[in-house]
Design an enzyme around this catalytic site. Sequence first.
Site, PDB file in Angstrom:
ATOM      1  N   CYS A 166     -12.867   5.873  25.645  1.00 33.11           N
ATOM      2  CA  CYS A 166     -14.185   5.278  25.851  1.00 33.11           C
ATOM      3  C   CYS A 166     -14.635   5.378  27.310  1.00 33.11           C
ATOM      4  O   CYS A 166     -14.628   4.390  28.049  1.00 33.11           O
ATOM      5  CB  CYS A 166     -14.216   3.825  25.401  1.00 33.11           C
ATOM      6  SG  CYS A 166     -15.914   3.191  25.256  1.00 33.11           S
ATOM      7  N   CYS A 346     -21.154   7.297  22.451  1.00 32.70           N
ATOM      8  CA  CYS A 346     -20.820   6.174  23.325  1.00 32.70           C
ATOM      9  C   CYS A 346     -22.025   5.244  23.402  1.00 32.70           C
ATOM     10  O   CYS A 346     -23.005   5.556  24.084  1.00 32.70           O
ATOM     11  CB  CYS A 346     -20.449   6.675  24.721  1.00 32.70           C
ATOM     12  SG  CYS A 346     -19.820   5.378  25.804  1.00 32.70           S
TER      13      CYS A 346
END
Length: 415
Positions: A166, A346
């Site tokens: 991430c 994202c």
Amino acid sequence: MAGDGKHIVIVGGGAAGITVAASLVRKAAGTRVDITLVEPSDTHYYQPAFTLVGAGAFKFDHTQRPEAKLIPPHVEWIKDRASGFEPEQHRIKLDSGSTLAYDYLVVCPGLELNWDKIAGAKDALGKNGVCSNYDPAFAEYTWSCLQNLGPGSTALFTQAPLPFKCPGAPQKIAYLAAHYLQKKGALKECKLHFLTHAPVMFAVPFFAKELVKVAARWGIKTHFQHNLIAVDWRARKATFEIVGGDKQGQQVNMPFDLLHMTPPQSPPAAVKSSPLANAAGFVDVHQNTMQHVRFANVFSLGDACSTPNSKTAAAVRKQAPVVVRNLLTLIRGGQLDPGYDGYASCPLTTAYGKVIMAEFIYGGKVTPTFPLDPRKELWVNWWIKVTGLPLFYWYYMLKGYEWFFPHNKDYVEPV
């Protein structure tokens, strides 16, 4: 499932492992397979919500489920850890000392947090404002630290060298912290810094331009090519090494009231030291078929594989169907599908109630799923992040269902 079928071993029971196992159970009809999942943990975490936990916008209890309840029927669970890989002999070693043979292997153990690469980090976590949303044991502490900030406070948010899971998370918590301080009326009197090893704000230029504006709007000072190398929690001092430019090699000490750390990350040692690994320690796979480049009966996906995409749960969502399709095709005989295009997503939380939905494929090409301007900070994207995606994860993705909404590969970026 037949007891005399081909034996598929899946190493790792995270997002990738459970999704592949569930999808195999659904799609293996007519193909005789036995499936074994190797995973040492009792608890499964929905990691994308850790940033929200750290910002007080999501309950930590809602990020976890018992691993046993997620493993599909007819899949054998070996509660152990893979300690070695012997692909020439078609077997893996387990921490218990036993070995496990396979006909086909899927490797998806995720990444390890290498806190030892930051001097003093392990000892500092959970003390004097030192926190990290990357470790489930400390995500709630991040929220406590935010609540303790007041006028005159200094908050540092660090980003480690890529690759790590991430890549947007280190800056997402910075924006949420800024918004929280604004709501308290303390933002103007506080100093917020985002310090990243990278030379840019985000790897995809289209979104990097927007994020620079977001940081400036919140008054967050950005420091590029600054790598956290040490932390002294007693003195509340963080040490950074400059990794580029005219000042390369110099060290900078910065005081803090809050230090949110992103740890360097890598595949487990058993993967890095195995014949499956490339020079960087990741499982060496073809970036489109997800098949190992040297061992045809081995596949890999998720954070520990070598595909050059952002390491996100959204990437797993697109990789898993390709792995399952190609694994069953290999068993049945047929041509492999080069179906994974590097998709990752994202959801960049730029404030409470606002998210930029960054979606892209190999080469940084922007590929939005919905007909909305991907540059915009939208409330509907916040709802998707906080409510929609967790539900989708638990009740759809981990059940082995596929997402049928295609991302727009023909999207043209506005000038």
